[in-house]
Design a protein around this motif. Structure first.
Motif, mmCIF file in Angstrom:
data_model
loop_
_atom_site.group_PDB
_atom_site.id
_atom_site.type_symbol
_atom_site.label_atom_id
_atom_site.label_comp_id
_atom_site.label_asym_id
_atom_site.label_seq_id
_atom_site.Cartn_x
_atom_site.Cartn_y
_atom_site.Cartn_z
ATOM 1 N N LEU A 106 0.831 -1.200 0.000
ATOM 2 C CA LEU A 106 0.000 0.000 0.000
ATOM 3 C C LEU A 106 0.871 1.259 0.000
ATOM 4 N N ILE A 107 1.889 1.250 0.831
ATOM 5 C CA ILE A 107 2.815 2.386 0.900
ATOM 6 C C ILE A 107 3.496 2.579 -0.451
ATOM 7 N N ARG A 108 3.956 1.490 -1.035
ATOM 8 C CA ARG A 108 4.626 1.584 -2.333
ATOM 9 C C ARG A 108 3.671 2.125 -3.403
ATOM 10 N N SER A 109 2.434 1.683 -3.377
ATOM 11 C CA SER A 109 1.448 2.161 -4.354
ATOM 12 C C SER A 109 1.192 3.655 -4.197
ATOM 13 N N ALA A 110 1.039 4.102 -2.960
ATOM 14 C CA ALA A 110 0.810 5.527 -2.703
ATOM 15 C C ALA A 110 2.004 6.356 -3.154
ATOM 16 N N GLU A 148 2.366 9.303 -6.376
ATOM 17 C CA GLU A 148 2.890 10.662 -6.242
ATOM 18 C C GLU A 148 4.152 10.863 -7.080
ATOM 19 N N LEU A 149 5.046 9.885 -7.075
ATOM 20 C CA LEU A 149 6.265 9.992 -7.880
ATOM 21 C C LEU A 149 5.942 10.023 -9.372
ATOM 22 N N ASP A 150 5.018 9.156 -9.799
ATOM 23 C CA ASP A 150 4.615 9.151 -11.206
ATOM 24 C C ASP A 150 3.941 10.464 -11.572
ATOM 25 N N GLY A 151 3.116 10.984 -10.654
ATOM 26 C CA GLY A 151 2.457 12.261 -10.902
ATOM 27 C C GLY A 151 3.473 13.377 -11.064
ATOM 28 N N ARG A 152 4.438 13.422 -10.162
ATOM 29 C CA ARG A 152 5.480 14.453 -10.235
ATOM 30 C C ARG A 152 6.239 14.354 -11.548
ATOM 31 N N GLU A 153 6.650 13.151 -11.917
ATOM 32 C CA GLU A 153 7.388 12.959 -13.166
ATOM 33 C C GLU A 153 6.514 13.281 -14.378
ATOM 34 N N PHE A 154 5.255 12.869 -14.337
ATOM 35 C CA PHE A 154 4.355 13.171 -15.451
ATOM 36 C C PHE A 154 4.232 14.681 -15.641
ATOM 37 N N TYR A 155 4.005 15.405 -14.556
ATOM 38 C CA TYR A 155 3.814 16.849 -14.682
ATOM 39 C C TYR A 155 5.093 17.543 -15.158
ATOM 40 N N ARG A 156 6.237 17.068 -14.731
ATOM 41 C CA ARG A 156 7.491 17.631 -15.234
ATOM 42 C C ARG A 156 7.638 17.365 -16.729
ATOM 43 N N GLN A 157 7.331 16.149 -17.130
ATOM 44 C CA GLN A 157 7.400 15.777 -18.545
ATOM 45 C C GLN A 157 6.391 16.586 -19.355
ATOM 46 N N ALA A 158 5.176 16.725 -18.842
ATOM 47 C CA ALA A 158 4.155 17.501 -19.551
ATOM 48 C C ALA A 158 4.609 18.952 -19.715
ATOM 49 N N ALA A 159 5.219 19.514 -18.681
ATOM 50 C CA ALA A 159 5.717 20.893 -18.765
ATOM 51 C C ALA A 159 6.796 21.013 -19.831
ATOM 52 N N SER A 160 7.628 19.998 -19.946
ATOM 53 C CA SER A 160 8.737 20.084 -20.906
ATOM 54 C C SER A 160 8.271 19.988 -22.352
ATOM 55 N N VAL A 161 7.109 19.401 -22.596
ATOM 56 C CA VAL A 161 6.638 19.229 -23.968
ATOM 57 C C VAL A 161 5.436 20.098 -24.311
ATOM 58 N N THR A 162 4.971 20.896 -23.367
ATOM 59 C CA THR A 162 3.835 21.783 -23.618
ATOM 60 C C THR A 162 4.352 23.128 -24.094
ATOM 61 N N ALA A 163 3.768 23.629 -25.163
ATOM 62 C CA ALA A 163 4.261 24.853 -25.781
ATOM 63 C C ALA A 163 3.816 26.114 -25.049
ATOM 64 N N ARG A 189 11.583 5.653 5.477
ATOM 65 C CA ARG A 189 12.686 6.195 4.675
ATOM 66 C C ARG A 189 13.256 5.139 3.733
ATOM 67 N N ARG A 190 13.366 3.918 4.218
ATOM 68 C CA ARG A 190 13.881 2.835 3.388
ATOM 69 C C ARG A 190 12.972 2.609 2.179
ATOM 70 N N ILE A 191 11.674 2.494 2.427
ATOM 71 C CA ILE A 191 10.714 2.245 1.349
ATOM 72 C C ILE A 191 10.689 3.431 0.377
ATOM 73 N N ALA A 192 10.659 4.640 0.921
ATOM 74 C CA ALA A 192 10.614 5.842 0.079
ATOM 75 C C ALA A 192 11.864 5.940 -0.798
ATOM 76 N N ALA A 193 13.026 5.624 -0.223
ATOM 77 C CA ALA A 193 14.274 5.675 -0.989
ATOM 78 C C ALA A 193 14.266 4.637 -2.108
ATOM 79 N N GLU A 194 13.756 3.449 -1.819
ATOM 80 C CA GLU A 194 13.676 2.406 -2.853
ATOM 81 C C GLU A 194 12.765 2.846 -3.993
ATOM 82 N N GLU A 195 11.617 3.394 -3.652
ATOM 83 C CA GLU A 195 10.671 3.829 -4.685
ATOM 84 C C GLU A 195 11.226 5.007 -5.477
ATOM 85 N N ALA A 196 11.884 5.928 -4.805
ATOM 86 C CA ALA A 196 12.467 7.086 -5.496
ATOM 87 C C ALA A 196 13.592 6.656 -6.440
#
Length: 179
Positions: free
Chosen positions: A13-17, A21-36, A72-79
């Motif tokens: 559950l922790i990993r999914s949550a 958030e990590l995918d959302g952050r990366e998606f929004y960064r990627q979207a910003a980089s390709v949006t005109a 911290r261990r789980i968060a570091a692994e996911e990051a």
């Protein structure tokens, strides 16, 4: 409230949550980089920052459940997980299909972002149903409200980009087809 021996289900559950958030952050960064459009870039970068804040809020929630060191261990692994998210792959495929590597189809990016927020909202609402501790419920409700707000903002942006975001002050038609 800390569980010295968290279950595999809780760790999952922790990993999914975190992944949301990590995918959302990366998606929004990627979207910003390709949006005109500059406003679109700023909006996506602001949402990326908010996803980072959600990540930190999850730390407060899950540290209470599994302990700070385990969190911290789980968060570091996911990051550290560099596997490309399906949502990022979806955005890249939409950009490639359009034929422009540098300019994304803004409406496609907005629709993908809305789907991401819909998934996050559903995930957090599911967690709320199973949270027994009032503090955990309150934090999860706050996270769900933020995801709902993100979704609503994205919907308004999509309406604006599509030029249909006009409120009518009187009905233009009736459902019974009478004028």
């Amino acid at each position: 409230m800390m569980n010295p021996h968290p279950s595999d289900a809780l760790i999952g559950l922790i990993r999914s949550a975190l992944r949301l958030e990590l995918d959302g952050r990366e998606f929004y960064r990627q979207a910003a980089s390709v949006t005109a459009h500059p406003s679109g870039k700023r909006m996506f970068l602001r949402l990326a920052d908010q996803e980072q804040n959600h990540f930190e809020e999850l730390g407060a929630l899950f540290s209470d459940l599994v302990g700070v060191s385990e969190w911290r261990r789980i968060a570091a692994e996911e990051a550290a997980n560099t596997q490309k998210s399906p949502i990022i792959a979806q955005l890249e495929a939409a950009v490639a299909a359009r034929g422009h590597g540098a300019v994304a189809d803004d409406t496609q990016a907005l629709r993908i972002a809305m789907e991401l927020e819909r998934r996050a909202l559903s995930f957090f609402n599911g967690l709320i149903e199973h949270a027994a501790d009032p503090r955990q419920r309150a934090l999860l409700q706050e996270l769900a409200e933020e995801e709902r707000f993100h979704y609503d903002c994205l919907q308004a942006q999509l309406d604006s980009v599509l030029n249909v975001g006009i409120w009518l002050d009187a009905p233009e038609f009736r459902l019974d087809a009478k004028f």
